[in-house]
Design a protein around this motif. Structure first.
Motif, PDB file in Angstrom:
ATOM      1  N   PHE B 144      -6.505  -4.258   7.963  1.00  0.00           N
ATOM      2  CA  PHE B 144      -6.072  -3.828   6.457  1.00  0.00           C
ATOM      3  C   PHE B 144      -7.267  -3.762   5.669  1.00  0.00           C
ATOM      4  O   PHE B 144      -7.580  -2.730   4.940  1.00  0.00           O
ATOM      5  CB  PHE B 144      -4.869  -4.690   6.011  1.00  0.00           C
ATOM      6  CG  PHE B 144      -4.453  -4.351   4.680  1.00  0.00           C
ATOM      7  CD1 PHE B 144      -4.843  -5.228   3.730  1.00  0.00           C
ATOM      8  CD2 PHE B 144      -3.655  -3.441   4.504  1.00  0.00           C
ATOM      9  CE1 PHE B 144      -4.697  -4.896   2.499  1.00  0.00           C
ATOM     10  CE2 PHE B 144      -3.336  -3.044   3.145  1.00  0.00           C
ATOM     11  CZ  PHE B 144      -3.864  -3.818   2.019  1.00  0.00           C
ATOM     12  N   ILE B 148      -9.691  -0.830   4.024  1.00  0.00           N
ATOM     13  CA  ILE B 148      -9.913  -0.451   2.417  1.00  0.00           C
ATOM     14  C   ILE B 148     -11.519  -0.588   2.427  1.00  0.00           C
ATOM     15  O   ILE B 148     -12.017   0.197   1.627  1.00  0.00           O
ATOM     16  CB  ILE B 148      -9.253  -1.585   1.916  1.00  0.00           C
ATOM     17  CG1 ILE B 148      -7.731  -1.323   2.043  1.00  0.00           C
ATOM     18  CG2 ILE B 148      -9.451  -1.572   0.232  1.00  0.00           C
ATOM     19  CD1 ILE B 148      -7.089  -0.400   1.163  1.00  0.00           C
ATOM     20  N   ILE B 151     -13.339   2.451   3.613  1.00  0.00           N
ATOM     21  CA  ILE B 151     -13.140   3.663   2.543  1.00  0.00           C
ATOM     22  C   ILE B 151     -13.825   3.304   1.170  1.00  0.00           C
ATOM     23  O   ILE B 151     -14.674   4.282   0.892  1.00  0.00           O
ATOM     24  CB  ILE B 151     -11.389   3.635   2.321  1.00  0.00           C
ATOM     25  CG1 ILE B 151     -10.869   3.903   3.102  1.00  0.00           C
ATOM     26  CG2 ILE B 151     -11.493   4.619   0.937  1.00  0.00           C
ATOM     27  CD1 ILE B 151      -9.390   3.865   2.876  1.00  0.00           C
ATOM     28  N   ALA B 155     -16.459   6.295   1.952  1.00  0.00           N
ATOM     29  CA  ALA B 155     -16.133   7.375   1.305  1.00  0.00           C
ATOM     30  C   ALA B 155     -16.333   7.416  -0.243  1.00  0.00           C
ATOM     31  O   ALA B 155     -16.896   8.384  -0.632  1.00  0.00           O
ATOM     32  CB  ALA B 155     -14.517   7.613   1.559  1.00  0.00           C
ATOM     33  N   PRO B 162     -14.416  11.534   4.429  1.00  0.00           N
ATOM     34  CA  PRO B 162     -13.152  11.585   3.601  1.00  0.00           C
ATOM     35  C   PRO B 162     -12.510  10.372   3.458  1.00  0.00           C
ATOM     36  O   PRO B 162     -12.453   9.599   4.749  1.00  0.00           O
ATOM     37  CB  PRO B 162     -12.433  12.800   4.155  1.00  0.00           C
ATOM     38  CG  PRO B 162     -12.821  12.909   5.448  1.00  0.00           C
ATOM     39  CD  PRO B 162     -14.238  12.429   5.428  1.00  0.00           C
ATOM     40  N   THR B 163     -11.667   9.986   2.305  1.00  0.00           N
ATOM     41  CA  THR B 163     -11.255   8.660   2.243  1.00  0.00           C
ATOM     42  C   THR B 163      -9.802   8.773   3.324  1.00  0.00           C
ATOM     43  O   THR B 163      -9.739   7.404   3.951  1.00  0.00           O
ATOM     44  CB  THR B 163     -10.457   8.595   1.032  1.00  0.00           C
ATOM     45  OG1 THR B 163      -9.534   9.714   0.633  1.00  0.00           O
ATOM     46  CG2 THR B 163     -11.501   8.303  -0.262  1.00  0.00           C
ATOM     47  N   SER B 164      -9.130   9.729   3.620  1.00  0.00           N
ATOM     48  CA  SER B 164      -8.108   9.345   4.200  1.00  0.00           C
ATOM     49  C   SER B 164      -7.585  10.842   4.583  1.00  0.00           C
ATOM     50  O   SER B 164      -7.785  11.905   4.304  1.00  0.00           O
ATOM     51  CB  SER B 164      -7.025   8.793   3.506  1.00  0.00           C
ATOM     52  OG  SER B 164      -6.965   9.329   2.374  1.00  0.00           O
ATOM     53  N   GLY B 165      -6.241  10.768   5.561  1.00  0.00           N
ATOM     54  CA  GLY B 165      -5.735  12.122   5.552  1.00  0.00           C
ATOM     55  C   GLY B 165      -6.208  12.893   6.962  1.00  0.00           C
ATOM     56  O   GLY B 165      -6.772  12.066   7.694  1.00  0.00           O
ATOM     57  N   THR B 166      -5.866  13.967   7.222  1.00  0.00           N
ATOM     58  CA  THR B 166      -6.175  14.659   8.592  1.00  0.00           C
ATOM     59  C   THR B 166      -6.804  16.032   8.134  1.00  0.00           C
ATOM     60  O   THR B 166      -6.796  16.468   6.914  1.00  0.00           O
ATOM     61  CB  THR B 166      -4.864  14.850   9.530  1.00  0.00           C
ATOM     62  OG1 THR B 166      -4.229  15.565   8.714  1.00  0.00           O
ATOM     63  CG2 THR B 166      -4.299  13.504   9.741  1.00  0.00           C
ATOM     64  N   THR B 250      -0.805   3.567   7.602  1.00  0.00           N
ATOM     65  CA  THR B 250      -0.401   3.582   6.226  1.00  0.00           C
ATOM     66  C   THR B 250      -1.626   3.628   5.318  1.00  0.00           C
ATOM     67  O   THR B 250      -1.681   4.480   4.228  1.00  0.00           O
ATOM     68  CB  THR B 250       0.218   2.311   5.862  1.00  0.00           C
ATOM     69  OG1 THR B 250       1.211   1.922   6.680  1.00  0.00           O
ATOM     70  CG2 THR B 250       0.567   2.148   4.437  1.00  0.00           C
ATOM     71  N   VAL B 251      -2.764   3.049   5.570  1.00  0.00           N
ATOM     72  CA  VAL B 251      -3.825   3.045   4.818  1.00  0.00           C
ATOM     73  C   VAL B 251      -4.494   4.640   4.759  1.00  0.00           C
ATOM     74  O   VAL B 251      -4.852   4.937   3.581  1.00  0.00           O
ATOM     75  CB  VAL B 251      -4.883   2.096   5.013  1.00  0.00           C
ATOM     76  CG1 VAL B 251      -6.125   2.075   4.214  1.00  0.00           C
ATOM     77  CG2 VAL B 251      -4.305   0.822   4.957  1.00  0.00           C
ATOM     78  N   PHE B 252      -4.782   4.966   6.140  1.00  0.00           N
ATOM     79  CA  PHE B 252      -5.106   6.359   5.972  1.00  0.00           C
ATOM     80  C   PHE B 252      -4.489   7.454   5.872  1.00  0.00           C
ATOM     81  O   PHE B 252      -4.866   8.700   5.985  1.00  0.00           O
ATOM     82  CB  PHE B 252      -6.184   6.292   7.204  1.00  0.00           C
ATOM     83  CG  PHE B 252      -7.221   5.601   7.324  1.00  0.00           C
ATOM     84  CD1 PHE B 252      -8.468   5.669   6.437  1.00  0.00           C
ATOM     85  CD2 PHE B 252      -7.283   4.474   8.088  1.00  0.00           C
ATOM     86  CE1 PHE B 252      -9.546   4.645   6.586  1.00  0.00           C
ATOM     87  CE2 PHE B 252      -8.479   3.426   8.428  1.00  0.00           C
ATOM     88  CZ  PHE B 252      -9.601   3.633   7.453  1.00  0.00           C
ATOM     89  N   GLY B 253      -3.068   7.287   5.549  1.00  0.00           N
ATOM     90  CA  GLY B 253      -2.098   8.511   5.154  1.00  0.00           C
ATOM     91  C   GLY B 253      -2.208   9.260   6.612  1.00  0.00           C
ATOM     92  O   GLY B 253      -2.460  10.392   6.435  1.00  0.00           O
ATOM     93  N   PRO B 255      -0.022  10.812   9.660  1.00  0.00           N
ATOM     94  CA  PRO B 255       1.398  10.793   9.695  1.00  0.00           C
ATOM     95  C   PRO B 255       1.945  10.486  10.918  1.00  0.00           C
ATOM     96  O   PRO B 255       2.314  11.461  11.786  1.00  0.00           O
ATOM     97  CB  PRO B 255       1.536  12.416   9.283  1.00  0.00           C
ATOM     98  CG  PRO B 255       0.444  12.851   9.906  1.00  0.00           C
ATOM     99  CD  PRO B 255      -0.865  11.975   9.725  1.00  0.00           C
ATOM    100  N   LYS B 259       4.502   4.131  11.037  1.00  0.00           N
ATOM    101  CA  LYS B 259       4.996   4.251   9.624  1.00  0.00           C
ATOM    102  C   LYS B 259       6.276   4.782   9.307  1.00  0.00           C
ATOM    103  O   LYS B 259       7.248   4.289   8.634  1.00  0.00           O
ATOM    104  CB  LYS B 259       3.914   4.919   8.780  1.00  0.00           C
ATOM    105  CG  LYS B 259       3.942   4.756   7.158  1.00  0.00           C
ATOM    106  CD  LYS B 259       3.124   5.278   6.652  1.00  0.00           C
ATOM    107  CE  LYS B 259       3.410   4.976   4.815  1.00  0.00           C
ATOM    108  NZ  LYS B 259       4.797   5.267   4.443  1.00  0.00           N
TER     109      LYS B 259
END
Lengths: 504, 307
Positions: B144, B148, B151, B155, B162-166, B250-253, B255, B259
């Motif tokens: 965890f 962070i 990031i 990022a 990129p901070t997060s996402g796909t 969770t942290v990186f969003g 999907p 989660k």
């Protein structure tokens, strides 16, 4: 090739990749909004849930009326005007020339359809809870006039219509949906587990808004949401935690319409003694608690509705910090035979709101200082609701129950009855005088209504001491430098894309 | 072999069914979903209506047989929250988790074999000590926090990722790096231990006496024999990741199913809880068969017979 050279080459390669990163949301008229949680679904009749409402309210689906969050007044929107025909009937005149995003015409029948869909037993519509068990009977007078009959008087009916989303007549009525169609300035183009995309609707009846496209993503981590706006990956996030607030140019506080309190179970000794209840309020160093636990922007609360709501009373003086007086009251009660050292349970809810547990621990310490005997129980949400409404659990004992209440409907009706009337679901008091004033207020209109609610809140605070009011809470938004937008008290429930402007 | 597989499959179907029964009743023991689903100020009548709509007013055993009957039609129920088929929700999320898990475990195994073997070549040497330090850090660092910090550094600080996402290949780097850390750290220790044992064995001495080179001894002769415990531990770690890398997701969003499962449990979205558990249970069953087959390849003495 020596390893130093490969490291350098790798670093250069990384940098090159970094420079070629797509600059999202920089050079166009779209915005990216990062929300704190995934929307459960996109069903318009559940739009009082923040995670749904922030996407669809007034963006995809609109309402007949709009409640102004600052002062609770109701202004026309899809309805141009309205009048009360008699105690049980309201007539609304509709905006003409409005079309739905699927081409259907907006008229009296569409309003009737939307109301009937909201009331349908085949759907679980959250927005229905606002109407309680009232039945609504809508009829068309002509294509642009609709009359709505209720089975009991609702003086704030225009306010209520601000919560009924108008949906296209082509919407299925037998099941909840994820593809809402409304009359709003934006239409839904994509909804996946990762993103929602809205596009400007060209045939919108109102003014054309400057933003052409809105992309929503969601991240649970507050620090991450703040970082995304900082790096330009997102333009706006409606909620960051107080510890992530660091930049006065981008981070703005707003009253989020939530109010916190400790409900005193006045039925259970020793809490049935008003001196004990006063002592509870006097024993807390409110300034220190607010600043240390929730940040300096929270407002000390004297009642469970925020300023601007019809019925908010600005004349109520908050309880100050006077531990000596608290001790004196306790001693006096004890001398009269009240068992003030009875253990009192503090009931909290895990992960309720930021630092909710810390606030309980701090208050518990201060209450112990003046001689209370407290124990803390933090329950999970499902357990916590058992204590929330009647019938209360038999074995509860003397308790203080932490509650957060959100009223952004502009009217105290949604608060006063449920909290303080002897039949209210959350109420732990039964004072005939208070009951009478609340009942009168619910039936009154205008100035009279305002005055009666103010009277009820003052009595509950000063004489009955039904609770330990804590704070009107704040949320913090982080807004990217491209946008000209500020949060308001309604940011908790909606983000109107049409009000976002780009800085030139 | 074929009869062994069929036998395993039948056993697994029984276990999965047992699991479904358990999950069905355990989920319902957590209480009434209407309290989490409806607004707090909903009337008792509204709760009643909600219970009827979703069949929660029926006795538990009737609910259960209805559920089993639906399963036979491959109807896994509807997600109360998301207004769509619960299986669709689970199957949409699962590939995202699987891709992460497969890449992270693959990477962890390869890196751990290299680093662990080199450590074992000279136990107590400089490389061994540095590698030991890093592998312990990897095995014990809270992912965890690492996520962070990563990031903030890569990022926000350098703007490299990129901070997060796909979306782009770059979105994969941080989640995989963070997810690889722990398995890598643990596996280095396992590889090192079993390698030291293998290197001390008689056949290695024989190989040395025949003049086989160091590299060949480590990576050809000793490695195959020291792989069995590595496969066991890696399999366990993989099963954990297939269940969902909740923190990283969770942290990186991201999907994924981890989660999704946690959220569904917290929200009492029973149909989604059951579907996600069914999907991951089947995945873990397949994984176990794969591990058995790898054993057979690595160790000719292992033969699966149905007795």
């Amino acid at each position: 090739m020596s390893w130093e050279r490969s490291v350098i080459l790798a670093a250069v390669g990384m940098a090159a990749i970094g420079l070629s990163l797509p600059a999202q949301a920089q050079d166009n008229t779209g915005v990216t909004i990062v929300l704190p949680e995934q929307p459960d679904n996109l069903e318009p009749c559940q739009s009082i849930r923040a995670n749904i409402g922030r996407i669809i309210n007034q963006n995809i689906n609109e309402t007949l009326t709009i409640i102004t969050p600052e002062d609770g007044t109701v202004v026309p929107h899809l309805a141009t005007s309205w009048e009360q025909v008699d105690d049980l009937t309201w007539r609304f005149h509709l905006q003409e020339g409005v079309t739905f995003q699927d081409g259907a015409a907006f008229d009296a029948d569409a309003v009737i359809f939307s109301i009937n869909r909201l009331m349908s037993p085949d759907l679980t519509c959250d927005s229905r809870s606002k109407f309680g068990s009232v039945t609504l009977t809508p009829t068309a007078v002509d294509p642009y006039t609709v009359e709505i009959k209720t089975d009991r008087p609702i003086p704030i009916f225009p306010t209520m219509m601000g919560m009924v989303m108008i949906v296209s007549p082509n919407t299925p009525t037998d099941r909840p949906i994820n593809d809402p169609v409304g009359t709003g300035p934006y239409r839904l183009v994509e909804f996946t587990p990762e993103t929602v995309v809205l596009e400007r609707f060209d045939d919108y009846w109102g003014e054309t808004p400057p933003i052409t496209e809105a992309t929503y993503v969601w991240r649970t981590e507050s620090a991450l949401r703040a970082a995304m706006v900082e790096t330009g990956e997102a333009d706006l996030t409606p909620a960051i935690a107080v510890q992530d607030v660091s930049n006065p140019d981008t981070d703005f506080a707003y009253l989020n319409s939530e109010t916190t309190r400790m409900r005193i179970d006045a039925q259970m000794p020793p809490l049935d003694d008003v001196r004990v209840r006063k002592a509870l309020n006097l024993a807390i160093d409110w300034d220190a608690l607010g600043e240390a636990v929730f940040g300096e922007d929270v407002l000390r609360a004297t009642q469970m509705v925020v300023p601007g709501i019809v019925g908010h009373n600005t004349d109520i003086q908050p309880w100050g910090y006077d531990p000596d007086e608290a001790e004196r009251l306790l001693e006096e009660a004890e001398a009269d035979g009240v068992a003030v050292d009875t253990p009192i349970t503090l009931i909290g809810r895990s992960g309720f709101f930021p630092n909710s547990n810390e606030s309980l621990e701090a208050m518990m310490a201060m209450w112990s200082e003046v001689g209370f005997n407290m124990e803390l129980r933090v329950l999970d949400a499902a357990d916590w609701v058992r204590y929330l409404d009647k019938p209360f659990p038999e074995e509860r004992g003397a308790n203080l129950f932490q509650q957060q209440h959100d009223n952004n409907t502009g009217d105290a009706a949604f608060t006063a009855f449920v909290m303080y009337h002897s039949n209210g679901q959350y109420s732990t008091i039964a004072v005939p005088e208070v009951d009478r004033v609340i009942e009168q207020a619910n039936a009154a209109t205008g100035e009279e209504r305002q005055k009666l609610f103010q009277e009820a809140f003052k009595a509950v605070h000063d004489d009955v001491v039904a609770d330990v009011p804590m704070f009107h809470m704040v949320g913090y938004t982080r807004v990217g430098s491209r946008l000209d937008w500020r949060p308001s008290i309604s940011t908790n429930s909606e983000i109107r894309i049409s009000q976002i402007k780009l800085k030139q | 072999m074929a009869s062994y597989l069929i036998n395993r499959a039948l056993h697994s179907i029984v276990s999965v069914l047992g699991l479904l029964v358990l999950v069905f009743f355990l989920a319902r023991l957590t209480g009434d979903p209407s309290y989490l689903f409806l607004p707090l100020d909903a009337s008792p009548e509204a709760r009643q209506e909600f219970a009827q709509l979703h069949g929660f007013d029926q006795p538990l055993y009737i609910q259960f047989f209805t559920y089993l009957g639906d399963l036979l039609h491959l109807d896994f129920g509807t997600s109360m929250r998301q207004n769509r088929s619960a299986m669709e929700v689970a199957l949409e999320a699962f590939p995202n988790t699987l891709q992460l898990a497969v890449i992270a475990i693959g990477l962890a195994v390869v890196l751990a074999i290299v680093v662990g073997s080199l450590s074992a070549a000279r136990p107590g040497g400089l490389f061994d000590r540095i590698a030991g330090l890093f592998s312990l850090m990897g095995a014990s660092a809270p992912d965890f926090w690492i996520a962070i910090v990563a990031i903030l550094v890569f990022a926000v600080g350098f703007g490299l990722l990129p901070t997060s996402g796909t979306g782009t290949p770059l979105h994969w780097i941080m989640p995989i790096a963070v997810l690889t850390l722990r398995p890598f750290g643990l596996l280095v220790q396992v590889v090192r231990g079993s390698m030291i044992t293998a290197l001390a064995s008689p056949y290695v001495k024989t190989a040395r006496a025949k003049g086989v080179g160091d590299r060949s001894i480590i990576f050809v002769h000793a490695l195959r024999n020291s792989m069995l415990p590595v496969v066991t531990v890696a399999g366990d770690l993989a099963a954990g990741l297939v269940n969902g890398a909740v923190v990283v997701e969770t942290v990186f969003g991201w999907p994924g199913i981890g989660k999704l499962m946690i959220d569904a449990i917290l929200q009492r979205d029973f149909a989604v809880v059951q579907s996600t558990i069914l999907v991951t249970a089947i995945a873990i069953f397949l994984l176990n068969i794969a591990i058995d087959l790898i054993y057979a390849v690595l160790d000719p003495r292992i033969r699966y017979q149905t007795s």
